[in-house]
Design a protein around this motif. Structure first.
Motif, PDB file in Angstrom:
ATOM      1  N   LEU A   1       1.088  -1.404   0.242  1.00  0.00           N
ATOM      2  CA  LEU A   1      -0.022   0.260  -0.189  1.00  0.00           C
ATOM      3  C   LEU A   1       0.996   0.997  -0.123  1.00  0.00           C
ATOM      4  N   VAL A   2       0.380   2.182  -0.436  1.00  0.00           N
ATOM      5  CA  VAL A   2       1.450   3.365  -0.509  1.00  0.00           C
ATOM      6  C   VAL A   2       0.051   4.505  -0.849  1.00  0.00           C
TER       7      VAL A   2
ATOM      8  N   ARG B   1      -0.806   8.708   1.430  1.00  0.00           N
ATOM      9  CA  ARG B   1      -0.064   9.899   1.549  1.00  0.00           C
ATOM     10  C   ARG B   1      -0.374  10.148   3.255  1.00  0.00           C
ATOM     11  N   THR B   2       0.339  10.999   3.725  1.00  0.00           N
ATOM     12  CA  THR B   2       0.489  12.035   4.720  1.00  0.00           C
ATOM     13  C   THR B   2      -0.905  12.087   5.132  1.00  0.00           C
ATOM     14  N   GLY B   3      -1.902  11.811   6.781  1.00  0.00           N
ATOM     15  CA  GLY B   3      -2.789  12.426   6.855  1.00  0.00           C
ATOM     16  C   GLY B   3      -4.020  11.065   6.477  1.00  0.00           C
ATOM     17  N   GLU B   4      -4.300  10.426   5.103  1.00  0.00           N
ATOM     18  CA  GLU B   4      -5.217  10.019   4.666  1.00  0.00           C
ATOM     19  C   GLU B   4      -5.109   8.889   6.055  1.00  0.00           C
ATOM     20  N   LYS B   5      -6.564   8.444   6.223  1.00  0.00           N
ATOM     21  CA  LYS B   5      -6.881   7.618   7.025  1.00  0.00           C
ATOM     22  C   LYS B   5      -7.031   6.240   6.100  1.00  0.00           C
ATOM     23  N   VAL B   6      -6.113   5.232   6.599  1.00  0.00           N
ATOM     24  CA  VAL B   6      -5.828   3.584   6.577  1.00  0.00           C
ATOM     25  C   VAL B   6      -6.375   2.952   6.500  1.00  0.00           C
ATOM     26  N   PHE B   7      -7.117   1.623   6.734  1.00  0.00           N
ATOM     27  CA  PHE B   7      -7.443   0.506   6.367  1.00  0.00           C
ATOM     28  C   PHE B   7      -7.017  -0.894   6.589  1.00  0.00           C
ATOM     29  N   LEU B   8      -5.936  -1.651   7.043  1.00  0.00           N
ATOM     30  CA  LEU B   8      -5.614  -2.496   6.922  1.00  0.00           C
ATOM     31  C   LEU B   8      -6.268  -4.026   7.390  1.00  0.00           C
ATOM     32  N   GLU B   9      -6.986  -4.526   6.616  1.00  0.00           N
ATOM     33  CA  GLU B   9      -7.687  -5.723   6.771  1.00  0.00           C
ATOM     34  C   GLU B   9      -7.538  -7.519   7.511  1.00  0.00           C
ATOM     35  N   CYS B  10      -7.587  -8.241   8.328  1.00  0.00           N
ATOM     36  CA  CYS B  10      -6.929  -8.997   8.788  1.00  0.00           C
ATOM     37  C   CYS B  10      -8.178 -10.172   8.760  1.00  0.00           C
ATOM     38  N   VAL B  11      -8.081 -11.329   8.142  1.00  0.00           N
ATOM     39  CA  VAL B  11      -8.961 -12.341   7.976  1.00  0.00           C
ATOM     40  C   VAL B  11      -8.868 -14.125   8.485  1.00  0.00           C
TER      41      VAL B  11
ATOM     42  N   LEU C   1      -5.387   4.027  10.752  1.00  0.00           N
ATOM     43  CA  LEU C   1      -4.425   4.104  11.276  1.00  0.00           C
ATOM     44  C   LEU C   1      -5.152   5.567  11.081  1.00  0.00           C
ATOM     45  N   GLU C   2      -5.101   6.437  11.980  1.00  0.00           N
ATOM     46  CA  GLU C   2      -6.217   7.447  11.713  1.00  0.00           C
ATOM     47  C   GLU C   2      -5.747   8.727  11.020  1.00  0.00           C
ATOM     48  N   SER C   3      -4.452   9.017  11.291  1.00  0.00           N
ATOM     49  CA  SER C   3      -3.963  10.095  10.237  1.00  0.00           C
ATOM     50  C   SER C   3      -2.930   8.920   9.512  1.00  0.00           C
ATOM     51  N   ALA C   4      -2.405   9.050   8.454  1.00  0.00           N
ATOM     52  CA  ALA C   4      -0.893   8.669   8.414  1.00  0.00           C
ATOM     53  C   ALA C   4      -0.251   9.291   8.795  1.00  0.00           C
ATOM     54  N   SER C   5       0.774   9.085   8.952  1.00  0.00           N
ATOM     55  CA  SER C   5       2.352   9.418   9.137  1.00  0.00           C
ATOM     56  C   SER C   5       3.723   8.899   8.483  1.00  0.00           C
ATOM     57  N   THR C   6       3.982   9.588   7.765  1.00  0.00           N
ATOM     58  CA  THR C   6       5.761   8.326   7.020  1.00  0.00           C
ATOM     59  C   THR C   6       6.166   8.004   8.092  1.00  0.00           C
ATOM     60  N   ASN C   7       6.508   7.785   9.589  1.00  0.00           N
ATOM     61  CA  ASN C   7       6.677   7.049  10.476  1.00  0.00           C
ATOM     62  C   ASN C   7       6.293   5.960  10.813  1.00  0.00           C
TER      63      ASN C   7
ATOM     64  N   PHE D   1       1.056 -16.315  11.263  1.00  0.00           N
ATOM     65  CA  PHE D   1       0.823 -15.434  10.953  1.00  0.00           C
ATOM     66  C   PHE D   1       0.265 -15.000   9.507  1.00  0.00           C
ATOM     67  N   GLY D   2      -0.355 -13.623   9.264  1.00  0.00           N
ATOM     68  CA  GLY D   2      -0.576 -13.598   7.832  1.00  0.00           C
ATOM     69  C   GLY D   2       0.645 -12.534   6.371  1.00  0.00           C
ATOM     70  N   SER D   3       0.147 -12.881   5.698  1.00  0.00           N
ATOM     71  CA  SER D   3       1.745 -12.964   4.375  1.00  0.00           C
ATOM     72  C   SER D   3       2.194 -11.105   4.528  1.00  0.00           C
ATOM     73  N   GLY D   4       1.402 -10.118   5.369  1.00  0.00           N
ATOM     74  CA  GLY D   4       2.056  -9.149   5.440  1.00  0.00           C
ATOM     75  C   GLY D   4       1.522  -8.228   5.008  1.00  0.00           C
ATOM     76  N   THR D   5       1.798  -6.884   5.098  1.00  0.00           N
ATOM     77  CA  THR D   5       1.370  -5.337   4.294  1.00  0.00           C
ATOM     78  C   THR D   5       2.508  -4.507   4.543  1.00  0.00           C
ATOM     79  N   ARG D   6       2.922  -4.413   3.813  1.00  0.00           N
ATOM     80  CA  ARG D   6       4.077  -2.859   3.394  1.00  0.00           C
ATOM     81  C   ARG D   6       3.137  -1.724   2.890  1.00  0.00           C
ATOM     82  N   LEU D   7       3.207  -1.044   3.571  1.00  0.00           N
ATOM     83  CA  LEU D   7       2.787   0.219   3.709  1.00  0.00           C
ATOM     84  C   LEU D   7       3.743   1.047   3.683  1.00  0.00           C
ATOM     85  N   THR D   8       3.405   2.403   2.710  1.00  0.00           N
ATOM     86  CA  THR D   8       4.570   2.875   3.283  1.00  0.00           C
ATOM     87  C   THR D   8       3.928   4.429   2.577  1.00  0.00           C
ATOM     88  N   VAL D   9       4.135   5.130   3.279  1.00  0.00           N
ATOM     89  CA  VAL D   9       3.236   6.522   3.279  1.00  0.00           C
ATOM     90  C   VAL D   9       4.003   7.653   3.195  1.00  0.00           C
TER      91      VAL D   9
END
Lengths: 112, 110
Positions: free
Chosen positions: A11-12, A14-24, A78-84, A103-111
């Protein structure tokens, strides 16, 4: 085989976006966890849940929230995504505390 | 403070070598120690250790726990390039979840 599925591999955002990561998970596990993994730091626990609508803070909950409306699904928000918050996010589930995780396979998030 | 330490953090060997990875811990109410192997994707379970001195073995991998000295080792004999991965140690202690070590990055060269 127990399966833990994370909806996105990459996932890529932007800073400030709300981000949802789902796990089932499909094995009726009570316990579900969200970790983030950063080089040299291992896996750090963000939040976990013992049951539907229950949640507990882990070691690094700041900037995150979670939702568990159904037993099989555990969402990290992530209510308001930040680069960290750029990181690898891993979801895990288990039947009981002390048992090994799946474990799930992982989500690599870049903000950016 | 509860913590899990792994050493070395990084290791480069050649195929056929034997390696020993170390995990030490300082926790209260220890219950179990787990080893995971992580390649490009998620960690996969290797061993769970709860009793001192009993070696667990799976093919070329083996592991043992010393609850008196608070450490575990993971041995890999006759290493292969497919053993290249991050090896994670995790400790579960009563009333808590797992605490993970930082991992050892193993690279096996042909």
């Amino acid at each position: 085989d127990v399966k833990v599925t994370q909806s996105s591999r990459y996932l890529v955002k932007r800073t400030g976006e709300k981000v949802f990561l789902e796990c089932v998970q499909d094995m009726d596990h009570e316990n579900m966890f969200w970790y983030r993994q950063d080089p040299g730091l291992g896996l750090r626990l963000i939040y976990f849940s013992y049951d539907v609508k229950m949640k507990e803070k882990g070691d690094i909950p700041e900037g995150y929230s979670v939702s568990r409306e159904k037993k099989e699904r555990f969402s990290l928000i992530l209510e308001s995504a930040s680069t960290n918050q750029t990181s690898m996010y891993l979801c895990a589930s288990t039947t009981g505390l002390g048992n090994g995780y799946t474990f799930g396979s992982g989500t690599r998030l870049t903000v950016v | 403070e509860d913590k899990v330490v792994q050493s070395p953090l990084s290791l480069v060997v050649h195929e056929g070598d034997t390696v020993t990875l170390n995990c030490s811990y300082e926790v209260t109410n220890f219950r179990s120690l787990l080893w995971y192997k992580q390649e490009k994707k998620a960690p996969t379970f290797l061993f769970m250790l709860t009793s001192s001195g009993i070696e667990k073995k799976s093919g070329r991998l083996s592991s043992i726990l010393d609850k008196k000295e608070l450490f575990s080792i993971l041995n890999i004999t006759a290493t292969q390039t497919g053993d290249s991965a991050i090896y994670l140690c995790a400790v579960y202690f009563h009333g808590q979840n797992f605490v993970f070590g930082p991992g050892t990055r193993l690279s096996v060269l042909p």
